[in-house]
Write a protein that holds these residues in place. Sequence first.
Motif, PDB file in Angstrom:
ATOM      1  N   PHE A 192       0.833  -1.210   0.000  1.00 37.37           N
ATOM      2  CA  PHE A 192       0.000   0.000   0.000  1.00 37.37           C
ATOM      3  C   PHE A 192       0.867   1.259   0.000  1.00 37.37           C
ATOM      4  O   PHE A 192       0.599   2.205  -0.753  1.00 37.37           O
ATOM      5  CB  PHE A 192      -0.911  -0.022   1.231  1.00 37.37           C
ATOM      6  CG  PHE A 192      -1.820   1.166   1.354  1.00 37.37           C
ATOM      7  CD1 PHE A 192      -3.031   1.184   0.693  1.00 37.37           C
ATOM      8  CD2 PHE A 192      -1.463   2.252   2.131  1.00 37.37           C
ATOM      9  CE1 PHE A 192      -3.878   2.282   0.804  1.00 37.37           C
ATOM     10  CE2 PHE A 192      -2.293   3.347   2.255  1.00 37.37           C
ATOM     11  CZ  PHE A 192      -3.507   3.358   1.581  1.00 37.37           C
ATOM     12  N   GLY A 209       1.406   3.358  -3.412  1.00 36.65           N
ATOM     13  CA  GLY A 209       0.566   4.541  -3.277  1.00 36.65           C
ATOM     14  C   GLY A 209       1.269   5.804  -2.862  1.00 36.65           C
ATOM     15  O   GLY A 209       0.690   6.895  -2.976  1.00 36.65           O
ATOM     16  N   TRP A 263      -1.752   8.812  -2.525  1.00 39.67           N
ATOM     17  CA  TRP A 263      -3.138   8.471  -2.195  1.00 39.67           C
ATOM     18  C   TRP A 263      -4.032   9.680  -1.926  1.00 39.67           C
ATOM     19  O   TRP A 263      -5.133   9.753  -2.488  1.00 39.67           O
ATOM     20  CB  TRP A 263      -3.161   7.523  -0.992  1.00 39.67           C
ATOM     21  CG  TRP A 263      -3.061   6.079  -1.361  1.00 39.67           C
ATOM     22  CD1 TRP A 263      -2.028   5.228  -1.104  1.00 39.67           C
ATOM     23  CD2 TRP A 263      -4.040   5.293  -2.059  1.00 39.67           C
ATOM     24  NE1 TRP A 263      -2.292   3.986  -1.605  1.00 39.67           N
ATOM     25  CE2 TRP A 263      -3.525   3.990  -2.182  1.00 39.67           C
ATOM     26  CE3 TRP A 263      -5.294   5.578  -2.585  1.00 39.67           C
ATOM     27  CZ2 TRP A 263      -4.228   2.963  -2.810  1.00 39.67           C
ATOM     28  CZ3 TRP A 263      -5.999   4.554  -3.213  1.00 39.67           C
ATOM     29  CH2 TRP A 263      -5.467   3.268  -3.318  1.00 39.67           C
ATOM     30  N   ILE A 277      -6.931   4.034  -8.622  1.00 38.13           N
ATOM     31  CA  ILE A 277      -7.285   3.555  -7.281  1.00 38.13           C
ATOM     32  C   ILE A 277      -7.535   2.052  -7.304  1.00 38.13           C
ATOM     33  O   ILE A 277      -7.047   1.306  -6.446  1.00 38.13           O
ATOM     34  CB  ILE A 277      -8.516   4.317  -6.756  1.00 38.13           C
ATOM     35  CG1 ILE A 277      -8.146   5.780  -6.461  1.00 38.13           C
ATOM     36  CG2 ILE A 277      -9.062   3.648  -5.495  1.00 38.13           C
ATOM     37  CD1 ILE A 277      -9.325   6.627  -6.047  1.00 38.13           C
ATOM     38  N   ARG A 286      -4.246   0.086  -7.646  1.00 28.98           N
ATOM     39  CA  ARG A 286      -3.440   0.028  -6.423  1.00 28.98           C
ATOM     40  C   ARG A 286      -4.072  -0.900  -5.390  1.00 28.98           C
ATOM     41  O   ARG A 286      -3.354  -1.627  -4.685  1.00 28.98           O
ATOM     42  CB  ARG A 286      -3.273   1.437  -5.849  1.00 28.98           C
ATOM     43  CG  ARG A 286      -2.441   2.337  -6.740  1.00 28.98           C
ATOM     44  CD  ARG A 286      -2.259   3.715  -6.137  1.00 28.98           C
ATOM     45  NE  ARG A 286      -1.627   4.624  -7.077  1.00 28.98           N
ATOM     46  CZ  ARG A 286      -1.350   5.893  -6.820  1.00 28.98           C
ATOM     47  NH1 ARG A 286      -1.650   6.390  -5.620  1.00 28.98           N
ATOM     48  NH2 ARG A 286      -0.778   6.662  -7.738  1.00 28.98           N
TER      49      ARG A 286
END
Length: 277
Positions: free
Chosen positions: A164, A168, A212, A249, A252
């Motif tokens: 993550f 991101g 993000w 989005i 990811r």
Amino acid sequence: MTPGRVIHRIAVALWPEACERFLEPAIADLQHDCARAATLAEYAHALTHGYVAVGICLAACAVHDSRGSESRAFNARARIAFLLTVAVAFVLELVLMHTSTAARHYVVTHASYVGFAAMTDTATLRFGIPVAMFPAVFYAAGRAAVAPRGAAVRAIALGALVTFVASGFVAPSLDRIRAIRDHDAFVAVTGRYDLQPPFEWQLDRYPPAKAWPALIRGAFAPPPHRFAGYPTYVAPEDLGLQRWHWQAIYERMLLVALAIAFGVFGWTAARIRHAFA
């Protein structure tokens, strides 16, 4: 449904020894208080306080399990295998994309999605880390006579978190730095600053280079109006901007899901190997 039953089953599967010591008394108190509740308000109060206590006990189970010698050995093996896999993937990325024009052309042509990220040296950050979860968990679980499930769950969760962050935050930052560096080099060679549309405008509408928070804001932002004289006009090239942000989005989150899937697959493969050994 009896309160706490599902949590108890999960905890017994992950931390059988610590569950009996820490969690089962808290679940017993939760069920007892819920059974004594005479009104809906009392039931809700007992349920809330009971689950808070159960959550604290779950954390205690995880901490207790992490201090065990088997868990520490599992984590050390998983960490070594993970770092070696990521290092090998990064070296391969550099070799394929920077030493051979033919290899670079082949990767970009036949694996365009990975090749696009490799062009900015972020393929390992985006794809190598999720894939590295399989050898990490497989090696750690395969070398243990009794592999602790709690340690495996923590390793898989940590791998998902690293994925993550890497896909991101780190990779988009490198993409942005690369774009700015290429723009500065273009200006230094040509002396042109009057790009149309301006470079800052282009970079702000490039989802792969957004972390993000900016990516989420872009997904919910209204379509931009790039011409001041036409405040309601949306250029054709800007009509799909929100969809492009949402696609980034989804991609990811898919990488995070892949990290979890590869970790579970590594654990399962190691257990099957032990069963037939």
